[in-house]
Design a protein around this motif. Structure first.
Motif, short mmCIF file in Angstrom:
data_model
loop_
_atom_site.label_atom_id
_atom_site.label_comp_id
_atom_site.label_asym_id
_atom_site.label_seq_id
_atom_site.Cartn_x
_atom_site.Cartn_y
_atom_site.Cartn_z
N PHE B 34 44.71 43.97 43.17
CA PHE B 34 44.26 45.35 43.22
C PHE B 34 43.87 45.96 41.97
O PHE B 34 44.26 45.80 41.02
CB PHE B 34 45.49 46.19 43.85
N TYR B 36 43.41 50.23 40.72
CA TYR B 36 43.50 51.59 40.70
C TYR B 36 43.24 52.30 39.76
O TYR B 36 43.17 51.97 38.64
CB TYR B 36 45.24 51.85 41.02
N PHE B 90 44.22 50.70 36.34
CA PHE B 90 45.44 49.79 36.51
C PHE B 90 45.06 48.58 37.46
O PHE B 90 44.56 48.78 38.62
CB PHE B 90 46.75 50.41 37.06
N ARG B 94 50.19 41.33 43.98
CA ARG B 94 51.20 41.41 44.96
C ARG B 94 52.51 40.62 44.56
O ARG B 94 52.25 39.27 43.96
CB ARG B 94 50.84 40.77 46.19
N LEU B 105 54.05 45.74 44.45
CA LEU B 105 53.10 45.32 43.47
C LEU B 105 53.54 45.23 42.13
O LEU B 105 54.44 45.94 41.94
CB LEU B 105 51.90 46.39 43.78
N PHE B 107 52.24 45.98 38.42
CA PHE B 107 50.95 46.82 37.78
C PHE B 107 51.00 46.06 36.18
O PHE B 107 52.02 46.03 35.46
CB PHE B 107 51.14 48.06 37.85
N GLY B 108 49.88 46.25 36.01
CA GLY B 108 49.46 46.05 34.44
C GLY B 108 49.86 47.37 33.63
O GLY B 108 50.06 48.51 34.34
N ALA B 109 49.66 47.18 32.37
CA ALA B 109 50.09 48.56 31.47
C ALA B 109 49.03 49.49 31.23
O ALA B 109 49.20 50.58 31.04
CB ALA B 109 50.32 48.05 30.00
N GLY B 110 47.95 49.04 32.13
CA GLY B 110 46.88 50.15 32.14
C GLY B 110 45.69 49.93 30.99
O GLY B 110 46.03 49.75 29.87
#
Lengths: 113, 117
Positions: B34, B36, B90, B94, B105, B107-110
């Motif tokens: 994903f 975002y 981001f 899953r 989910l 998430f990466g650090a952005g």
């Protein structure tokens, strides 16, 4: 459109206070999540719930508790707020189907002084 | 353990140029991936996802992402950047582990994208 709302955009509390963050979703989603977001750390999962009255710890549950009495509402509770809980708190919800994507609220920026 | 990495803290692009925001993943089994976007003082907005099928996935606001299984990557792309694309992005995967894991989910650090006029 899915709508996830959070009770406050900005909140300032004192150390030791009990803090309630409320989240409501209007799409009948089974799953709800609480994250905190800190610079450089991304999103970290605090707690999640996959059904009413069901809850599971996430990666950083210490110092937090949750409540889900109704399907549409998921509350995050800081029993005794501390300065290291100053952060952005994000609520999200999703269906329990193959879609998996989560829908987020606008966030609550909590400052503990 | 499953994870997702965004190797760049910040990406700078001139308006009108193509942009790429990188993401690599590590999962057991087939990944669900994903992207975002987060605009200032806002929550995260879903952009696109890869579940199965075509490796090139198209999403909102003209963004697309390319799934590369051999390189375990899912880079976000746009042919022509706009100043309004400036935001925090981001990547997420899953999580298949743990109770109810299929609903979570990671998430990466952005990555902060800055598009300059």
């Amino acid at each position: 459109d899915v709508k996830v709302t959070q009770s406050s955009r900005y909140l300032v509390k004192r150390t030791g206070e009990k803090v309630f963050l409320e989240c409501v979703q209007d799409m009948d989603h089974e799953n709800m999540f609480w994250y905190r977001q800190d610079p450089g750390l991304g999103l970290r999962l605090i707690y999640f719930s996959y059904d009413v009255k069901m809850k599971e710890k996430g990666d950083i549950p210490e110092g937090y508790s949750v409540s889900r009495e109704k399907k549409e509402r998921f509350s995050l509770i800081l029993e005794s707020a501390s300065t290291n809980q100053t952060s952005m708190y994000l609520c999200a919800s999703s269906f329990s189907t193959v879609t998996y994507e989560q829908y987020f609220g606008p966030g609550t920026r909590l400052t503990v002084t | 353990a499953q994870s997702v990495a965004q190797p760049e803290d910040q990406v700078n692009v001139a308006e009108g140029n193509p942009l790429t925001v990188k993401c690599t993943y590590s999962v057991s089994g087939n990944p669900y991936l994903f992207w975002y976007v987060q605009y200032p003082n806002r929550g995260l907005q879903f952009l696109l996802k890869y579940i199965t099928g075509d490796n090139l996935v198209k999403g909102s606001y003209g963004f697309e992402a390319e799934f590369n299984k051999s390189q375990t990557s899912f880079h976000l792309k746009k042919p022509s950047a706009l100043v309004s694309d400036s935001a925090l992005y981001f990547c997420a995967v899953r999580d298949m582990d743990g109770a109810g894991g299929y609903n979570k989910l990671i998430f990466g650090a952005g990555t902060r994208l800055a598009v300059h006029p």
